[in-house]
Design a protein around this motif. Sequence first.
Motif, short mmCIF file in Angstrom:
data_model
loop_
_atom_site.label_atom_id
_atom_site.label_comp_id
_atom_site.label_asym_id
_atom_site.label_seq_id
_atom_site.Cartn_x
_atom_site.Cartn_y
_atom_site.Cartn_z
N TRP A 26 0.81 -1.21 0.00
CA TRP A 26 0.00 0.00 0.00
C TRP A 26 0.84 1.27 0.00
CZ3 TRP A 26 -4.93 -0.68 -1.06
CH2 TRP A 26 -5.51 -1.92 -0.79
N VAL A 29 -0.20 3.87 -2.64
CA VAL A 29 -1.46 4.54 -2.30
C VAL A 29 -1.22 5.56 -1.19
CG1 VAL A 29 -3.86 4.22 -1.58
CG2 VAL A 29 -2.69 2.41 -2.87
N GLY A 86 -4.41 8.29 -6.00
CA GLY A 86 -4.44 7.34 -4.89
C GLY A 86 -5.59 6.37 -5.02
N CYS A 90 -5.28 2.39 -5.36
CA CYS A 90 -6.02 1.55 -4.41
C CYS A 90 -6.81 0.47 -5.15
CB CYS A 90 -6.95 2.42 -3.57
SG CYS A 90 -7.97 1.53 -2.38
#
Length: 261
Positions: A26, A29, A86, A90
Amino acid sequence: MILVDFETHCSRLSSILGDTRLAGDWEDVAEWLYISGAIKSVEVDTLQFNNSFGFCSAADDFDMTREKLLNKFVLAMSRFNFLWGGLEACLNNINPPKHPDKSKRGKISNACYFLNIYYSKNSYPPLLLLREEVETFRLAARECLGYEQVDTRFKLADDLGPGLGLFAVYKLRNLFSHGSLRFPYPYENQPHSEHAKMITSATRVVLLSIQMLLLAHYQHPKIEIPYLYNSDLDRDEEILWIALSGCHLDTGVSESQMRLF
């Protein structure tokens, strides 16, 4: 109950995603969110191209007023575009299931369908204050000339539930991407326009949607992560789904004070 400011909201969610105990990568992101929340100013100087400036006071007032509106608008759009990056990152990680109707399939349509199915199937309410933010976006868009398609988008998908806001904001993003976005103009030389408010609210809807997508993806996990700072300047542990459910809400803790240390 109120929302925390946009910068804090981005920072909290970015921090959650940066925890190494989460399954998946992640970091990309988290960076998009972190940068979106860190944008403080963008300068638009339209007067530098105005060779007739100074010849007519009424025209000068109009031009200066419009420049103020454009500065607010471009700042809001800058945050929006980084946050949208982002969201795209995601969705690359989550890879939501495809919409059952092939004619409605697409990255964002699939995401909206995923949100609707998850929350309706489990009888979970959407995030607190999401409906209010979606309505703020809708009303602001109605006040802006050239954004009628956004309101139409709402009417086309009243059954999308928690995914309705993202579905409508997607039209705004497409207007930008395809060069159809309309820019603000002053009314009677007053620096007032709903354009920046519309973009700001749309940006918050996207951020809340990312939260809900993460909740739907992780399915209420029991993982504990470092979360908010306490009075000893340490971060308390919190269960992931609780952190994701409330990182947008004002808890009364002044995190801005933490930045002084």
